[in-house]
Scaffold this motif. Structure first.
Motif, PDB file in Angstrom:
ATOM      1  N   ALA A   1     115.728 111.982  18.929  1.00  0.00           N
ATOM      2  CA  ALA A   1     115.003 111.761  17.680  1.00  0.00           C
ATOM      3  C   ALA A   1     115.910 111.791  16.462  1.00  0.00           C
ATOM      4  O   ALA A   1     115.412 111.661  15.337  1.00  0.00           O
ATOM      5  N   ALA A   2     117.208 111.962  16.671  1.00  0.00           N
ATOM      6  CA  ALA A   2     118.181 111.994  15.566  1.00  0.00           C
ATOM      7  C   ALA A   2     117.804 113.050  14.534  1.00  0.00           C
ATOM      8  O   ALA A   2     117.952 112.830  13.327  1.00  0.00           O
ATOM      9  N   TRP A   3     117.275 114.179  14.996  1.00  0.00           N
ATOM     10  CA  TRP A   3     116.932 115.322  14.157  1.00  0.00           C
ATOM     11  C   TRP A   3     115.863 114.968  13.114  1.00  0.00           C
ATOM     12  O   TRP A   3     115.838 115.517  12.031  1.00  0.00           O
ATOM     13  N   GLN A   4     114.962 114.023  13.475  1.00  0.00           N
ATOM     14  CA  GLN A   4     113.856 113.616  12.595  1.00  0.00           C
ATOM     15  C   GLN A   4     112.525 114.006  13.250  1.00  0.00           C
ATOM     16  O   GLN A   4     112.246 113.574  14.382  1.00  0.00           O
ATOM     17  N   PRO A   5     111.674 114.788  12.567  1.00  0.00           N
ATOM     18  CA  PRO A   5     110.423 115.268  13.189  1.00  0.00           C
ATOM     19  C   PRO A   5     109.490 114.149  13.647  1.00  0.00           C
ATOM     20  O   PRO A   5     108.903 114.254  14.736  1.00  0.00           O
ATOM     21  N   LEU A   6     109.319 113.099  12.866  1.00  0.00           N
ATOM     22  CA  LEU A   6     108.374 112.048  13.246  1.00  0.00           C
ATOM     23  C   LEU A   6     108.870 111.271  14.467  1.00  0.00           C
ATOM     24  O   LEU A   6     108.073 110.847  15.310  1.00  0.00           O
TER      25      LEU A   6
ATOM     26  N   PHE B   1     107.085 110.622  18.850  1.00  0.00           N
ATOM     27  CA  PHE B   1     107.049 109.501  19.804  1.00  0.00           C
ATOM     28  C   PHE B   1     107.873 109.825  21.056  1.00  0.00           C
ATOM     29  O   PHE B   1     107.492 109.472  22.174  1.00  0.00           O
ATOM     30  N   GLY B   2     109.017 110.478  20.861  1.00  0.00           N
ATOM     31  CA  GLY B   2     109.840 110.844  22.014  1.00  0.00           C
ATOM     32  C   GLY B   2     109.121 111.813  22.937  1.00  0.00           C
ATOM     33  O   GLY B   2     109.191 111.687  24.167  1.00  0.00           O
ATOM     34  N   ALA B   3     108.419 112.795  22.356  1.00  0.00           N
ATOM     35  CA  ALA B   3     107.703 113.783  23.174  1.00  0.00           C
ATOM     36  C   ALA B   3     106.600 113.108  23.985  1.00  0.00           C
ATOM     37  O   ALA B   3     106.411 113.416  25.170  1.00  0.00           O
ATOM     38  N   TYR B   4     105.885 112.182  23.362  1.00  0.00           N
ATOM     39  CA  TYR B   4     104.812 111.506  24.089  1.00  0.00           C
ATOM     40  C   TYR B   4     105.381 110.572  25.165  1.00  0.00           C
ATOM     41  O   TYR B   4     104.744 110.366  26.208  1.00  0.00           O
ATOM     42  N   LEU B   5     106.569 110.030  24.925  1.00  0.00           N
ATOM     43  CA  LEU B   5     107.218 109.214  25.956  1.00  0.00           C
ATOM     44  C   LEU B   5     107.569 110.070  27.165  1.00  0.00           C
ATOM     45  O   LEU B   5     107.301 109.676  28.323  1.00  0.00           O
TER      46      LEU B   5
ATOM     47  N   LEU C   1     116.333 111.860  34.394  1.00  0.00           N
ATOM     48  CA  LEU C   1     117.276 110.753  34.247  1.00  0.00           C
ATOM     49  C   LEU C   1     117.312 110.277  32.796  1.00  0.00           C
ATOM     50  O   LEU C   1     118.376 109.929  32.267  1.00  0.00           O
ATOM     51  N   LEU C   2     116.139 110.287  32.159  1.00  0.00           N
ATOM     52  CA  LEU C   2     116.107 109.899  30.747  1.00  0.00           C
ATOM     53  C   LEU C   2     116.864 110.911  29.896  1.00  0.00           C
ATOM     54  O   LEU C   2     117.557 110.537  28.938  1.00  0.00           O
ATOM     55  N   VAL C   3     116.759 112.206  30.250  1.00  0.00           N
ATOM     56  CA  VAL C   3     117.509 113.231  29.526  1.00  0.00           C
ATOM     57  C   VAL C   3     119.007 112.972  29.644  1.00  0.00           C
ATOM     58  O   VAL C   3     119.751 113.034  28.650  1.00  0.00           O
TER      59      VAL C   3
ATOM     60  N   ILE D   1     115.498 119.989  24.004  1.00  0.00           N
ATOM     61  CA  ILE D   1     116.822 119.932  23.351  1.00  0.00           C
ATOM     62  C   ILE D   1     117.343 118.495  23.344  1.00  0.00           C
ATOM     63  O   ILE D   1     117.875 118.016  22.330  1.00  0.00           O
ATOM     64  N   ALA D   2     117.175 117.801  24.477  1.00  0.00           N
ATOM     65  CA  ALA D   2     117.602 116.395  24.524  1.00  0.00           C
ATOM     66  C   ALA D   2     116.778 115.544  23.567  1.00  0.00           C
ATOM     67  O   ALA D   2     117.295 114.592  22.951  1.00  0.00           O
TER      68      ALA D   2
END
Length: 277
Positions: A210-215, A219-223, A251-253, A204-205
């Protein structure tokens, strides 16, 4: 280095799938806070069916349960127009409680035929590219974005606002269910209560990050996946308490949520739509 990147992708895959599901529903204007519970119950359904009928039918069962829970959320958020935040939290609590109760018989039972993590990771990446194309290049994406930004204008142009929102919740729930199936059939081919470990909340975070952008979600998921990997790899090898590493992803969340005021959310997100009012 290569191992870290591979593990980041593999651990980030369920976060990516769940984030894509939540993103889909939120681009239609419906907040989905039920991701954690939807993942947990889908993981259990996938594991239970896979034990009896094979892993592929387990995947179908996981996606089916996720889609059903998404549509159930739609009944409260779209049809009854209740508070979407409360409805989402109720779905999360229901999924976590039901999976813990119904899954006791499967605790400690290994899965006979696990699915390859790499194959599902590629499927998740392909789904992110497909969702990006659907949102920006197709009529379906135009309807979805219109309903999420200005449902009254979309209604005036003949778009079925409620139908689009139900569709987004059902499809998004299916993706969240696939995330749960990945956990119990591939990443940890077994069932344990609490195996989602807060990944639904991270997803959810990530939607906000990702500002509601799939691409961007890729990158966020892999981070996040890399942070979870480092959490285990660095413990004991550097003079820092292990609790500090365990807290890194969360903490990042918190940081993401603190900065969420700058993110550009769909204008009608969380706002019930009632025709003629």
């Amino acid at each position: 280095m290569e191992e870290a990147l591979v593990r980041a992708v593999l651990f980030g895959t369920p976060i990516l799938l769940a984030a894509l599901g939540a993103l889909l529903s939120e681009r239609s204007g419906v907040v989905n806070l039920g991701v954690e519970g939807m993942m947990a119950l889908s993981a259990l359904a996938a594991f239970a069916v896979a034990q009896e009928a094979g892993p592929l039918l387990g995947v179908v069962a996981g996606m089916g349960v996720g889609g059903f829970l998404g549509l159930s959320l739609g009944v409260f958020a779209v049809f009854l127009r209740t508070n979407q935040f409360v409805a989402g939290l109720a779905v999360a609590a229901l999924g976590l409680g039901a999976s813990g109760l119904l899954g006791k018989r499967y605790e400690g039972v290994p899965l006979a035929h696990p699915l390859p993590e790499e194959g599902l990771a590629l499927v998740a990446l392909a789904l992110a590219l497909l969702l990006h194309h659907l949102l920006l290049r197709t009529r379906f994406g135009l309807y979805l974005r219109s309903v999420g930004e200005n449902p009254r204008a979309a209604d005036l142009f003949g778009v079925n606002v409620d139908g689009v929102r139900y569709g987004a919740l059902g499809l998004g729930g299916g993706l969240i269910g696939l995330a749960g199936a990945y956990l119990s059939l591939a990443y940890r081919p077994s069932w344990t209560d609490g195996m989602t470990s807060g990944l639904g909340w991270v997803a959810i975070a990530l939607v906000i990050l990702a500002a509601w952008q799939p691409l961007r979600a890729v990158f966020g998921a892999y981070l996040f996946g890399l942070l979870f990997f480092l959490q285990f790899r660095l413990q004991g090898s550097v003079p820092i308490p292990s609790e500090a590493f365990a807290a890194m992803p969360y903490l990042l969340v918190i940081l993401v949520l603190a900065l969420s005021g700058r993110a550009r959310a769909p204008k009608a997100l969380g706002v019930p739509f009632e025709r003629g009012r």
